[in-house]
Design a protein around this motif. Structure first.
Motif, PDB file in Angstrom:
ATOM      1  N   ALA A 158       0.731  -1.280   0.087  1.00 47.79           N
ATOM      2  CA  ALA A 158      -0.078   0.046   0.122  1.00 47.79           C
ATOM      3  C   ALA A 158       0.921   1.348  -0.056  1.00 47.79           C
ATOM      4  O   ALA A 158       0.470   2.283  -0.527  1.00 47.79           O
ATOM      5  N   LEU A 159       2.154   1.171   0.413  1.00 44.40           N
ATOM      6  CA  LEU A 159       3.217   2.211   0.339  1.00 44.40           C
ATOM      7  C   LEU A 159       3.672   2.626  -0.888  1.00 44.40           C
ATOM      8  O   LEU A 159       4.357   3.740  -1.084  1.00 44.40           O
ATOM      9  N   ALA A 160       3.366   1.651  -1.826  1.00 45.43           N
ATOM     10  CA  ALA A 160       4.236   1.789  -3.335  1.00 45.43           C
ATOM     11  C   ALA A 160       3.612   3.251  -3.919  1.00 45.43           C
ATOM     12  O   ALA A 160       4.411   3.703  -4.518  1.00 45.43           O
ATOM     13  N   THR A 161       2.290   3.654  -3.691  1.00 54.26           N
ATOM     14  CA  THR A 161       1.977   4.870  -4.492  1.00 54.26           C
ATOM     15  C   THR A 161       2.705   6.042  -3.935  1.00 54.26           C
ATOM     16  O   THR A 161       3.186   6.962  -4.531  1.00 54.26           O
ATOM     17  N   ASP A 162       3.038   6.012  -2.380  1.00 56.95           N
ATOM     18  CA  ASP A 162       3.713   7.334  -1.876  1.00 56.95           C
ATOM     19  C   ASP A 162       5.137   7.158  -2.430  1.00 56.95           C
ATOM     20  O   ASP A 162       5.767   8.100  -2.640  1.00 56.95           O
ATOM     21  N   VAL A 163       5.573   5.976  -2.345  1.00 56.84           N
ATOM     22  CA  VAL A 163       7.180   5.729  -2.966  1.00 56.84           C
ATOM     23  C   VAL A 163       7.109   6.127  -4.261  1.00 56.84           C
ATOM     24  O   VAL A 163       8.196   7.039  -4.715  1.00 56.84           O
ATOM     25  N   SER A 164       6.202   5.773  -5.128  1.00 60.15           N
ATOM     26  CA  SER A 164       6.463   6.043  -6.513  1.00 60.15           C
ATOM     27  C   SER A 164       6.290   7.734  -6.750  1.00 60.15           C
ATOM     28  O   SER A 164       7.020   8.288  -7.743  1.00 60.15           O
ATOM     29  N   ALA A 181      13.132   1.061  -2.613  1.00 62.82           N
ATOM     30  CA  ALA A 181      11.994   0.972  -1.826  1.00 62.82           C
ATOM     31  C   ALA A 181      10.890   0.172  -2.951  1.00 62.82           C
ATOM     32  O   ALA A 181      10.285  -0.725  -2.570  1.00 62.82           O
ATOM     33  N   LEU A 182      10.679   0.875  -3.943  1.00 58.49           N
ATOM     34  CA  LEU A 182       9.728   0.534  -5.019  1.00 58.49           C
ATOM     35  C   LEU A 182       9.975  -1.008  -5.417  1.00 58.49           C
ATOM     36  O   LEU A 182       9.133  -1.782  -5.524  1.00 58.49           O
ATOM     37  N   SER A 183      11.293  -1.263  -5.557  1.00 58.04           N
ATOM     38  CA  SER A 183      11.670  -2.646  -5.971  1.00 58.04           C
ATOM     39  C   SER A 183      11.309  -3.525  -5.038  1.00 58.04           C
ATOM     40  O   SER A 183      11.106  -4.710  -5.262  1.00 58.04           O
ATOM     41  N   ARG A 184      11.198  -3.284  -3.772  1.00 54.65           N
ATOM     42  CA  ARG A 184      10.802  -4.209  -2.597  1.00 54.65           C
ATOM     43  C   ARG A 184       9.337  -4.205  -2.626  1.00 54.65           C
ATOM     44  O   ARG A 184       8.740  -5.294  -1.729  1.00 54.65           O
ATOM     45  N   LEU A 185       8.582  -3.450  -3.083  1.00 56.05           N
ATOM     46  CA  LEU A 185       7.105  -3.259  -2.758  1.00 56.05           C
ATOM     47  C   LEU A 185       6.048  -3.611  -3.964  1.00 56.05           C
ATOM     48  O   LEU A 185       5.074  -4.157  -3.972  1.00 56.05           O
ATOM     49  N   PHE A 191       7.380  -2.720 -11.508  1.00 55.13           N
ATOM     50  CA  PHE A 191       8.754  -2.041 -11.382  1.00 55.13           C
ATOM     51  C   PHE A 191       9.185  -1.761 -12.821  1.00 55.13           C
ATOM     52  O   PHE A 191       9.929  -0.681 -12.960  1.00 55.13           O
ATOM     53  N   ALA A 192       9.328  -2.812 -13.749  1.00 50.38           N
ATOM     54  CA  ALA A 192       9.683  -2.558 -15.005  1.00 50.38           C
ATOM     55  C   ALA A 192       8.959  -1.532 -15.627  1.00 50.38           C
ATOM     56  O   ALA A 192       9.845  -0.587 -16.334  1.00 50.38           O
ATOM     57  N   ARG A 193       7.734  -1.407 -15.469  1.00 49.77           N
ATOM     58  CA  ARG A 193       7.293  -0.076 -16.034  1.00 49.77           C
ATOM     59  C   ARG A 193       7.522   1.160 -15.759  1.00 49.77           C
ATOM     60  O   ARG A 193       7.949   2.205 -16.399  1.00 49.77           O
ATOM     61  N   GLU A 210      20.820   2.678  -9.021  1.00 44.37           N
ATOM     62  CA  GLU A 210      19.667   2.084  -8.515  1.00 44.37           C
ATOM     63  C   GLU A 210      18.782   1.369  -9.445  1.00 44.37           C
ATOM     64  O   GLU A 210      18.327   0.078  -9.267  1.00 44.37           O
ATOM     65  N   TRP A 211      18.446   1.838 -10.121  1.00 42.08           N
ATOM     66  CA  TRP A 211      17.492   1.609 -11.432  1.00 42.08           C
ATOM     67  C   TRP A 211      18.128   0.301 -12.167  1.00 42.08           C
ATOM     68  O   TRP A 211      17.324  -0.671 -12.499  1.00 42.08           O
ATOM     69  N   GLU A 212      19.299   0.366 -12.434  1.00 44.74           N
ATOM     70  CA  GLU A 212      19.859  -0.757 -13.350  1.00 44.74           C
ATOM     71  C   GLU A 212      20.518  -1.935 -12.542  1.00 44.74           C
ATOM     72  O   GLU A 212      20.437  -2.989 -12.862  1.00 44.74           O
ATOM     73  N   SER A 213      20.216  -1.759 -11.203  1.00 41.51           N
ATOM     74  CA  SER A 213      20.769  -2.838 -10.090  1.00 41.51           C
ATOM     75  C   SER A 213      19.676  -3.628  -9.820  1.00 41.51           C
ATOM     76  O   SER A 213      20.030  -4.679  -9.175  1.00 41.51           O
ATOM     77  N   GLN A 214      18.458  -3.239  -9.713  1.00 45.84           N
ATOM     78  CA  GLN A 214      17.416  -3.832  -9.216  1.00 45.84           C
ATOM     79  C   GLN A 214      16.710  -4.743 -10.178  1.00 45.84           C
ATOM     80  O   GLN A 214      16.840  -4.828 -11.542  1.00 45.84           O
TER      81      GLN A 214
END
Length: 214
Positions: A158-164, A181-185, A191-193, A210-214
């Motif tokens: 549910a936290l993904a929206t605020d994280v995004s 954080a988003l990669s975990r939620l 996440f790919a989108r 960070e983007w490339e390592s997740q």
């Protein structure tokens, strides 16, 4: 550590020209106890009476200015300002009494804040919420870095929206931790989108990493 007051102590100094007698060396009263070393989430004690501050969650969340190293993020759990597990577990605290200094008392409105609420803090909101609090000196960006790690560790989608929303924050430090954080939620497809949408326009190397390592 004090036999009378335990380990919850503020350290201070008095500068004087008085010629005062020296105190004798303190006796080691820890014995075989290693509770403070054993409880540390990041193994910040390389040996008895030695602390590697670079691994200490209190240092990482308060003093460290950059991204939190990957190896410590999961171990931070929901700690967003300090840790003090090593102090809390000390057996000498059974002799301590609660402090009565009103100026040092915790403010009720700052106890157990919701992560969703903290993720929405802008600069003004951060300054207002933490006025007259030591938290304020970390600054909003470093504080949100810590909140985002706690959000990523929460397992709460549910936290993904605020994280995004923080993927486009003005601070690269905040954006980088928002990616983690988003990669975990978020699920893999979501996440790919997000990566496809944000990576091409990202100019900061740490955020791109960070983007490339997740």
């Amino acid at each position: 550590m004090s036999r009378e007051f335990g380990s919850w102590l503020f350290l201070g100094a008095i500068f004087t020209t008085l010629d005062l007698p020296k105190d004798g060396a303190e006796i080691d009263r820890c014995g075989t106890c290693t509770k403070c070393q054993d409880i540390c989430p990041t193994a910040a004690f390389p040996a008895p009476y030695q602390l590697d501050a670079r691994r200490c969650i209190s240092y990482l969340t308060i003093e460290h200015r950059g991204p939190i190293p990957h190896e410590f993020r999961a171990a931070m759990g929901n700690r967003i300002y300090g840790c003090d597990d090593c102090l809390a577990v000390c057996p000498w605290n059974k002799f301590a009494e609660a402090g009565r200094e009103a100026g040092l008392a915790a403010r009720a409105e700052l106890e157990g804040p919701a992560l969703a609420q903290l993720l929405r803090l802008d600069e003004e909101g951060f300054r207002t919420k933490f006025r007259a609090s030591p938290v304020k000196r970390t600054g909003r960006d470093r504080f949100l870095r810590n909140v985002l790690i706690a959000a990523g560790n929460s397992g709460d989608p549910a936290l993904a929206t605020d994280v995004s929303r923080l993927l486009t924050d003005a601070s690269a430090l905040v954006r980088a931790m928002a990616v983690w954080a988003l990669s975990r939620l978020a699920d893999g497809a979501a996440f790919a989108r997000a990566r496809q949408r944000h990576l091409a326009g990202e100019s900061d190397p740490s955020v791109r990493t960070e983007w490339e390592s997740q």
